[in-house]
Design a protein around this motif. Structure first.
Motif, PDB file in Angstrom:
ATOM      1  N   GLY A  61      40.859  47.950  36.022  1.00 13.66           N
ATOM      2  CA  GLY A  61      42.141  47.365  36.375  1.00 13.66           C
ATOM      3  C   GLY A  61      41.982  46.057  37.146  1.00 13.66           C
ATOM      4  O   GLY A  61      42.755  45.110  36.962  1.00 13.66           O
ATOM      5  N   VAL A  62      40.978  46.009  38.014  1.00 18.36           N
ATOM      6  CA  VAL A  62      40.708  44.778  38.763  1.00 18.36           C
ATOM      7  C   VAL A  62      40.258  43.675  37.809  1.00 18.36           C
ATOM      8  O   VAL A  62      40.685  42.520  37.926  1.00 18.36           O
ATOM      9  N   GLU A  63      39.400  44.039  36.852  1.00 14.37           N
ATOM     10  CA  GLU A  63      38.939  43.051  35.873  1.00 14.37           C
ATOM     11  C   GLU A  63      40.106  42.527  35.049  1.00 14.37           C
ATOM     12  O   GLU A  63      40.191  41.329  34.746  1.00 14.37           O
ATOM     13  N   GLN A  64      41.032  43.423  34.680  1.00 14.35           N
ATOM     14  CA  GLN A  64      42.205  43.016  33.912  1.00 14.35           C
ATOM     15  C   GLN A  64      43.055  42.029  34.696  1.00 14.35           C
ATOM     16  O   GLN A  64      43.473  40.988  34.168  1.00 14.35           O
ATOM     17  N   LEU A  65      43.312  42.332  35.960  1.00 13.13           N
ATOM     18  CA  LEU A  65      44.095  41.427  36.795  1.00 13.13           C
ATOM     19  C   LEU A  65      43.378  40.098  36.990  1.00 13.13           C
ATOM     20  O   LEU A  65      44.019  39.032  36.998  1.00 13.13           O
ATOM     21  N   THR A  66      42.076  40.128  37.120  1.00 15.51           N
ATOM     22  CA  THR A  66      41.296  38.886  37.273  1.00 15.51           C
ATOM     23  C   THR A  66      41.483  37.977  36.069  1.00 15.51           C
ATOM     24  O   THR A  66      41.638  36.752  36.207  1.00 15.51           O
TER      25      THR A  66
END
Length: 226
Positions: free
Chosen positions: A163-168
């Motif tokens: 999820g963090v990678e997606q937001l990044t």
């Protein structure tokens, strides 16, 4: 669906053999053709069953001890034979189409609730829109903070590194747009794993833990002193 409560014995013949002695049981005959035998325990699990495709043949008993005999057979030749000594209840019910399970607290619900209560993220926040479109997919929520900066919010039930990678990726793309940049990120979830929190904070992304009940306006039921 047909519901039959009967005093019966049940015999299964197939890859193995099994026998249930005389007792009161619930017999379920579903529209898909399946037949299952239930007792008044074991939660949802039947004592025995025959899955579709199969067919049910119902014959009158051959002796005074049987009201009827159900023979359920499938294409493999397996048989489930229910010998009914007494029928206590027999009814049929049309249930109609099954709409499927709607899970409470899924990401779509969280997104809707957070959009309605955008102040959860901080005082002075204002919603720009939900599902803000980008070339790589929609951002869950785009908002403005009290200082007028643009905020991209990614919402998950369980916050993990993906999820963090997606937001990044969203932030990299959004910050190329001079009309809304600079854009910073908020990673919001009911539960955020420590590794995901560490990665997010290292990238300047703020983490927010969401209380689903609080967003719905439900008070906790724990005892309070005052």
């Amino acid at each position: 669906m047909r519901l039959v409560i009967a005093r019966c014995t049940v015999d299964y013949a197939g890859r193995v053999t099994a026998h249930l002695p005389m007792a009161n049981r619930l017999l379920l005959v579903k529209a898909d053709g399946s037949v299952s035998v239930h007792s008044d325990d074991r939660a949802y699990k039947p004592l025995n069953w025959m899955s579709p495709p199969c067919w049910l043949i119902e014959d009158s008993g051959q002796d005074d001890e049987a009201v009827s005999v159900w023979t359920v057979q499938n294409k493999s030749g397996e048989k489930l034979v229910v010998t009914i000594a007494e029928v206590l209840h027999d009814s049929e019910h049309e249930l109609g189409a099954e709409p499927g399970l709607v899970k409470d607290g899924v990401e779509a619900h969280l997104q809707e609730l957070l959009a309605e209560h955008i102040g959860t993220l901080g005082e002075g926040y204002n919603l720009i829109r939900r599902e803000y479109p980008t070339a790589i997919g929609p951002v869950d929520i785009l908002a403005k903070d009290a200082g007028g900066s643009t905020v991209a919010v990614e919402i998950k039930r369980r916050g993990e590194i993906d999820g963090v990678e997606q937001l990044t990726r969203y932030l990299d793309l959004l910050n190329r747009d001079p009309l809304i940049s600079p854009v910073y990120g908020v990673f919001a979830a009911q539960q955020i794993k420590p590794q995901a929190r560490t990665l997010a904070e290292d990238r300047g992304i703020r983490c927010v833990t969401l209380d689903y009940d609080a967003l719905r306006g439900i008070e906790p039921d724990e005892f309070r002193l005052f």
